[in-house]
Design a protein around this motif. Structure first.
Motif, short mmCIF file in Angstrom:
data_model
loop_
_atom_site.label_atom_id
_atom_site.label_comp_id
_atom_site.label_asym_id
_atom_site.label_seq_id
_atom_site.Cartn_x
_atom_site.Cartn_y
_atom_site.Cartn_z
N LYS A 140 83.31 100.51 98.35
CA LYS A 140 84.42 100.29 97.43
C LYS A 140 84.62 101.57 96.61
O LYS A 140 83.72 102.01 95.90
N PRO B 32 86.33 103.81 93.63
CA PRO B 32 86.99 103.66 92.34
C PRO B 32 88.40 104.26 92.44
O PRO B 32 88.73 104.91 93.44
N PRO B 33 89.24 104.07 91.44
CA PRO B 33 90.56 104.70 91.48
C PRO B 33 90.41 106.22 91.64
O PRO B 33 89.61 106.84 90.95
N ILE B 34 91.17 106.77 92.57
CA ILE B 34 91.09 108.20 92.84
C ILE B 34 92.10 108.93 91.96
O ILE B 34 93.30 108.68 92.05
N PRO B 35 91.62 109.86 91.10
CA PRO B 35 92.55 110.60 90.24
C PRO B 35 93.31 111.66 91.03
O PRO B 35 92.93 112.02 92.14
N SER B 36 94.36 112.16 90.45
CA SER B 36 95.10 113.27 91.07
C SER B 36 94.18 114.48 91.14
O SER B 36 93.40 114.72 90.22
N GLY C 61 87.87 113.64 94.37
CA GLY C 61 88.35 112.34 94.83
C GLY C 61 89.00 112.39 96.19
O GLY C 61 88.80 111.50 97.02
N ASN C 62 89.83 113.42 96.43
CA ASN C 62 90.52 113.51 97.73
C ASN C 62 89.55 113.63 98.89
O ASN C 62 89.69 112.95 99.90
N LYS D 258 87.57 110.29 99.40
CA LYS D 258 88.39 109.27 100.06
C LYS D 258 88.52 109.58 101.56
O LYS D 258 88.37 108.70 102.40
N ARG E 159 83.08 107.19 89.63
CA ARG E 159 83.99 108.16 89.03
C ARG E 159 83.27 108.89 87.90
O ARG E 159 82.61 108.28 87.08
N TYR F 32 83.71 111.52 84.63
CA TYR F 32 84.77 111.93 83.71
C TYR F 32 84.48 113.25 83.01
O TYR F 32 85.17 113.60 82.07
#
Length: 184
Positions: free
Chosen positions: A118, A120-124, A155-156, A159, A181, A183
């Motif tokens: 799973k 997490p949300p992938i940031p730009s 993140g890219n 993914k 993620r 920060y």
């Protein structure tokens, strides 16, 4: 005294008896770091660097560790693979193949993931500043994801590796089971 002799250990034999056949110096081998001995149950590969007259050998592992011990605990990568009895009870399959199943290829380090990872949300993607470390895959973006092995990626790339490639950490080759993620 010759190059293969030592005062403490005597003359180096040409072979020793391994778990699945004869072991020679320079041979690629694997051993399991069992749970019973405080290990993780995984198989580790390396190269035999020294043989001893008392059926012992020294291995230099691919991860840089060394080990000296009984050659009967060492499996040649050229011989038959370890049987089900070589694995600890309750351990997951080794190399993606259930214990006891015939295997044509050598056993490799692996962890079987029963469910998809799973993310997490992938940031730009954010390019790294000149004084920041960059993602080891793309070598451009900031590292904002952390894998369970401790290695960081952008993140890219995370993914892409999880969804389209083999799902292994590109640094240490451990199967990715968790992504967090970061920060900072």
């Amino acid at each position: 005294m010759g190059a293969c002799e030592s005062f403490l250990y005597g003359k180096e034999p040409e072979t020793v008896n391994g778990a699945n056949g004869q072991i020679t110096k320079g041979m690629r081998v694997q051993t399991q770091y069992t749970i019973a001995e405080g290990g993780d149950g995984r198989w580790y590969m390396g190269k035999v660097t020294r043989l001893y007259g008392n059926n012992r050998c020294r291995i230099y592992y691919d991860d840089g560790d060394t080990w000296t011990g009984n050659a009967m605990e060492v499996y040649s990568m050229q011989g038959p693979p370890p049987s089900a009895s070589a694995g600890a009870p309750g351990m997951p399959p080794v190399g993606g193949v259930p214990m006891g199943m015939p295997m044509g290829a050598p056993v490799v380090q692996a962890m079987v993931v029963s469910q998809p990872v799973k993310l997490p949300p992938i940031p730009s993607p954010t390019p790294a500043d000149s004084n920041e470390n960059t993602c080891p895959v793309c070598q451009v973006n900031k590292m904002d994801m952390v894998l369970q092995c401790g290695h960081r990626l952008c993140g890219n790339c995370t993914k892409d590796i999880v969804e389209k490639r083999n799902g292994q950490c590109p640094v240490c080759r451990v199967q990715i089971t968790q992504v967090i993620r970061s920060y900072n």
